[in-house]
Write a protein that holds these residues in place. Structure first.
Motif, mmCIF file in Angstrom:
data_model
loop_
_atom_site.group_PDB
_atom_site.id
_atom_site.type_symbol
_atom_site.label_atom_id
_atom_site.label_comp_id
_atom_site.label_asym_id
_atom_site.label_seq_id
_atom_site.Cartn_x
_atom_site.Cartn_y
_atom_site.Cartn_z
ATOM 1 N N SER A 59 44.978 44.845 39.687
ATOM 2 C CA SER A 59 44.275 44.478 40.919
ATOM 3 C C SER A 59 44.457 45.529 42.002
ATOM 4 C CB SER A 59 44.777 43.120 41.424
ATOM 5 O OG SER A 59 44.470 42.101 40.505
ATOM 6 N N MET A 63 41.394 47.485 43.787
ATOM 7 C CA MET A 63 41.223 47.451 45.235
ATOM 8 C C MET A 63 41.208 48.857 45.822
ATOM 9 S SD MET A 63 43.731 44.249 46.181
ATOM 10 C CE MET A 63 43.744 44.712 47.909
ATOM 11 N N SER A 126 29.152 41.514 44.433
ATOM 12 C CA SER A 126 29.518 40.699 43.285
ATOM 13 C C SER A 126 28.268 40.155 42.603
ATOM 14 C CB SER A 126 30.433 39.543 43.716
ATOM 15 O OG SER A 126 31.645 40.056 44.251
ATOM 16 N N GLU A 130 33.160 36.324 42.388
ATOM 17 C CA GLU A 130 33.730 37.210 43.393
ATOM 18 C C GLU A 130 34.660 38.237 42.740
ATOM 19 O OE1 GLU A 130 34.102 38.710 47.178
ATOM 20 O OE2 GLU A 130 32.872 36.983 46.570
ATOM 21 N N GLY A 131 34.407 39.516 43.030
ATOM 22 C CA GLY A 131 35.275 40.574 42.536
ATOM 23 C C GLY A 131 34.897 41.162 41.197
#
Length: 324
Positions: A59, A63, A126, A130-131
């Motif tokens: 992650s 990011m 997205s 989400e993500g």
């Protein structure tokens, strides 16, 4: 100040004190706002717990990459990018080149190897959850006979691997970690013809698990079948119909970061033939952005031309990036 605003302020303060250093104020506010909307007005502490769960090695890398991946002057790495000036084998694969007079006997057991790997995002927002993200990736590996004196120091083998893949998080947090998945399709070829041609296509998936500085990946795949060749000289058809007998049907990989060191291990196997491979590596600080990289390999498929040739290799060099 309303009750909701007060809870949101408390959530922001909690995340500021307990969250990861990589979080920006905007990311903290966004997470708190979403958490309070979905859970009502209670338990804002859960936002901090969820945010810490999401901040494993994978992650954090995602990011960090998303801050610059649309910058035209920034190249986003996909797999590791490295060069091994010394990549030594216990026995170079000479038999494959026996038809090239003067080539087979002059191959050296020590050669150089490098890998270049990058990816490009195809979605700006997205898509389904989400993500998530859709990417086009490309990896090039090359084995260079730079120490061969009686031949013109050729590139003995070059492998090209374009792929299209989708990655997304999963709402499952076993052992306080984080999970996600990848699905993709890839082609791998050495770009050569006739008896030296090697290639295959496969559809794959990843199951990803991370917790703090540890990450695990389980990658099964299914090969896309090709027509058989009528003769080895045919330009069309399957160049290596038995490749799965040696490279298997899945890969297991693990990475652990300890202080400034990163350890990685990757293995694959065919349970019917019991053929496979094991690769281990460590990266360590060297100078600036450069990292030292020491690695070892044993088994089948170190390159496509060697997919059915077993060997053991060790090497040391420089890496531009680690896995996490």
């Amino acid at each position: 100040m309303s009750s909701t605003e007060d809870l949101e302020s408390q959530c922001v303060l909690t995340l500021y004190q307990t969250g990861h250093d990589a979080l920006t104020l905007k990311e903290i506010k966004s997470h708190c706002s979403k958490a309070l909307k979905s859970s009502g007005s209670e338990k804002y502490e859960q936002a901090a717990e969820e945010t810490e769960v999401l901040l494993g090695g994978i992650s954090n890398r995602i990011m960090s990459e998303r801050k610059t991946e649309f910058n035209p002057y920034v190249i986003t790495p996909h797999k590791m990018n490295y060069i091994l000036p010394a990549w030594k084998t216990n026995a170079i694969n000479r038999q494959t080149y026996r038809s090239l007079q003067g080539y087979e006997e002059n191959l050296e057991d020590t050669e150089a190897k490098f890998q270049l790997s990058l990816k490009v995002p195809l979605n700006t927002d997205s898509m389904f959850v989400e993500g998530d993200g859709l990417y086009l990736g490309f990896t090039l590996e090359a084995w260079w006979q730079i120490y061969a004196n009686n031949i013109s120091k050729p590139f003995r083998e070059t492998n090209y691997q374009p792929e299209l893949f989708y990655i997304a998080p999963l709402p499952w947090h076993p052992l306080g970690g984080n999970t996600g998945f990848v699905v993709g399709i890839e082609h791998q070829s050495n770009g050569r013809g006739q008896i030296f041609s090697r290639s295959w296509n496969r559809v794959y998936s990843h199951f990803l698990f991370e917790k703090e500085n540890f990450a695990l990946s389980i990658k099964p795949w299914v090969r896309i079948e090709e027509d058989r060749k009528l003769s080895p000289q045919d330009s069309d058809g399957d160049d290596n119909p038995d490749i799965e007998d040696y490279l298997g049907h899945f890969e297991l990989a693990m990475v652990y970061r300890w202080n400034d060191l990163e350890f990685n291990i990757r293995g694959r196997q065919n349970h019917h033939t019991h053929n496979g491979a094991l690769e281990m590596g460590i990266t360590f600080p060297l100078w600036g952005k450069l990292r030292g990289y020491a690695t070892g390999f044993t088994g089948y498929g170190e390159s496509l031309i060697d997919y059915n040739y077993k060997q053991t290799r060790v090497g040391i060099g420089i890496s531009l990036n680690s896995v996490l």
